[in-house]
Design an enzyme around this catalytic site. Sequence first.
Site, PDB file in Angstrom:
ATOM      1  N   HIS A 289      17.472 -12.992 -19.266  1.00 46.49           N
ATOM      2  CA  HIS A 289      16.370 -12.078 -19.525  1.00 46.49           C
ATOM      3  C   HIS A 289      16.745 -10.675 -19.064  1.00 46.49           C
ATOM      4  CE1 HIS A 289      13.120 -15.462 -19.461  1.00 46.49           C
ATOM      5  NE2 HIS A 289      13.671 -15.306 -20.652  1.00 46.49           N
ATOM      6  N   TYR A 298       6.953 -17.591 -15.922  1.00 48.72           N
ATOM      7  CA  TYR A 298       7.092 -18.974 -15.462  1.00 48.72           C
ATOM      8  C   TYR A 298       6.365 -19.227 -14.153  1.00 48.72           C
ATOM      9  CZ  TYR A 298      10.477 -19.376 -19.190  1.00 48.72           C
ATOM     10  OH  TYR A 298      11.067 -19.382 -20.432  1.00 48.72           O
TER      11      TYR A 298
END
Length: 318
Positions: A289, A298
């Site tokens: 990312h 998350y």
Amino acid sequence: MPKDRFDLSNHPIAGDGAVASAFRAFLGWLADEKRYSPKTVIAYQRDLSDFLMFLSDHLGEPPTLEDLSNLQLLDFRAWLTSLARVEIKDVSRARKLSALRSFFHYLRRRKLVENDRIGLIKSPKLPHSIPKPLTVPDAQLLLESVGDFENQPWLAKRNIALLTLLYGCGLRIAEALSLRERDAPTTDSMKVLGKGNKERFVPVLPVVREAIADYLAISPYAGDPDGPLFRGVRGGVLNQDSARKPIRLLRVALGLPDTATPHALRHSFATHLLSAGGDLRAIQELLGHASLSTTQRYTQVDTARLMAEYAKAHPRAR
């Protein structure tokens, strides 16, 4: 949808004109430099093609580069209004606007078009979504069963190897399918080429190495280091639709949720690491990312799980 939906031969910007050439060069740049998946490139092609067709009607003739430079806010808003008129959903309008911004940014960097007005258009507000991982038991069940629907042992081993790699290393499906046989891991780490042509190293569990080695040991097409690691029935590179098919069958057979997809295994990789105490920055690097905010989604998944456990277990929550 007809196959010629993405064929430029009948498009208003077909030919050797400057806009047509820039359009095709942009698509090539997405595929070759940015290494976007074919599905993503086709989505860009469709969205930009629709915009340029709108401009042809809006302006009364196929647009030139000068026309693109001279577009005003009212022109862009007219396009968005045309999308709303045919009830294009907010998420699709936001995607189309993002594609258009990327195209104009590409043209500006190559000194073909100078128009910053597109940046003044606000994207539709979208509902905040969080990843939908599988539970640990469901992920394990998927890995154990994914070879059951193949009548050739090497295909069964291939499916197991692919899903074990996705869950064990957190790869995107496009990243896994772009691997060559020479990329098969033989040590405790492997190099992955991700979005934006960015390389990253990910740790490889023994179970992942063993699954890939078992597959290659019986694959009738193994032995070419430059060939695709994951092959289809006829020996060509395995495509994403074929890779997803066994999971679609398993969802029905095992009663797994509709969110059980190859990409859900990547979500599961991150969420299960976080639940076990994994560091958020380290997980960001493993997933490739660019922004930590993307990985932070998350934490919301894990918080939701903890709250569900609290509501189920705490005596005062009943």
